[in-house]
Design an enzyme around this catalytic site. Sequence first.
Site, mmCIF file in Angstrom:
data_model
loop_
_atom_site.group_PDB
_atom_site.id
_atom_site.type_symbol
_atom_site.label_atom_id
_atom_site.label_comp_id
_atom_site.label_asym_id
_atom_site.label_seq_id
_atom_site.Cartn_x
_atom_site.Cartn_y
_atom_site.Cartn_z
ATOM 1 N N ARG A 164 57.045 70.618 124.198
ATOM 2 C CA ARG A 164 58.450 71.541 125.679
ATOM 3 C C ARG A 164 59.731 70.924 125.688
ATOM 4 N NH1 ARG A 164 53.562 73.322 128.920
ATOM 5 N NH2 ARG A 164 52.695 71.304 128.381
ATOM 6 N N VAL B 41 36.496 65.181 117.580
ATOM 7 C CA VAL B 41 35.111 64.488 117.849
ATOM 8 C C VAL B 41 35.427 62.980 118.514
ATOM 9 C CG1 VAL B 41 32.273 64.279 118.003
ATOM 10 C CG2 VAL B 41 33.777 66.904 116.601
ATOM 11 N N LYS C 62 32.894 69.636 121.621
ATOM 12 C CA LYS C 62 32.563 68.884 120.301
ATOM 13 C C LYS C 62 30.900 68.751 119.388
ATOM 14 C CE LYS C 62 34.872 65.733 121.938
ATOM 15 N NZ LYS C 62 35.225 64.633 123.471
#
Length: 428
Positions: A46, A134, A207
């Site tokens: 951005r 994870v 996760k």
Amino acid sequence: MTRPLAVAVAGLGTVGAGVLGLLRQNAEIVAARAGRRIAVTAVSSRDRTRDRGISLDGLRWYDDPVALANDPAVDVIVETIGGSEGPARALIGAALAAGKPVVTANKALLAIHGAELAELAAKSAVPLAFEAAVAGGIPAIKAIREGLAGNRITRVTGILNGTCNYILTQMRERGREFAEALSEAQKLGYAEADPTFDVDGIDAAHKLAILAALAFGRPVDFDAVHVEGIRAVSALDIKLAEELGYRIKLLGIASCSEAGVETRVHPCMVPVSHPVATVDGVFNAVVAEGDHVGRVVLVGRGAGAGPTASAVVSDLVDIARGRHTPVWGAESFSALPSVGMERHSGAYYLRLMVVDRPGVIADVTGALRDGGISLESMIQRGRAPGEAVPVVLTTHESREAAMREALARIAALDAVLEPPALIRIENP
């Protein structure tokens, strides 16, 4: 000479910038392991003016990340934007539809939309890789999906959120209450200004949903995960746990039995002898149990630029080498049902603040007796007639539904001055 693998990175925050830095710093060793050079050629973020501590000169810049999917000079998309909706979901969907492999660190997106994205990846016959989603730098995904592929996995246990682990460690080591430890974690950058996803267990649940899908060969199902955070854990609970031979950790636990798959995230008392009991600070741990391999323990840093970038690059090396594994590690899914938390069975720690007067303990133990709950031990130190005193009870294995009913009866007793504190005991 083999053409370099051209990579586009969407999102230039901590992880995205970390990927660029790692690929440049370790370019030679990565090329040797990948069989070709891996080069970032395009980016999207951005803010073009922000100083990220790394040169972006010579890279094609897209304001719209989805446009990366349509760049014919890009071979692989790396998504580090984050979030389960919006630009991240749109980019991954567009890239897979365009036949481009995707590497993502986005656990929320995978936990909620993983089944849909896996189907899209299979339809286009391209990889959707997510080692970084994870446990950061711990190779937990590859260990479960590939390293333990020959095992029937029965259980996966993890410290899956470094923020919570840091807070609980500070509470134990320095005797701090939750709010104080959280404030320090925020000052050090270990916790966000809005820590909800971390301290309420949502991040760990994302996760765990991913790990459960991989371990048990079933569709990812975030809605089936029982989620509790650590806000209610007190310094007193942590001190009492130590006296009882336990440590309190926020764990994600996925287990598989004939009844189905149970997935839960909540504070646990674990014996000090258990491998996760000594994993402190911002470190993560994943413990997998297989029928032939036994218990496998992985410990390492679960977040940060370096560890997460390391996991992203491991997926890029697989793609460069042409290694392609099904998203959830299997060509077909099992039909194992989810087991609700009310069917859980285990031991419990219960702390009450009660008025010290005759008959109180009898009322409490009567509620437990009526629920078929057997006491293992009770701690009540000192006397203060007419005043508040803590009483700690631990139980033998009991049903969750029965414990909840007994807890409601106990909380309604006029001698019980505050909501009872309940922490589940894990004795694996």
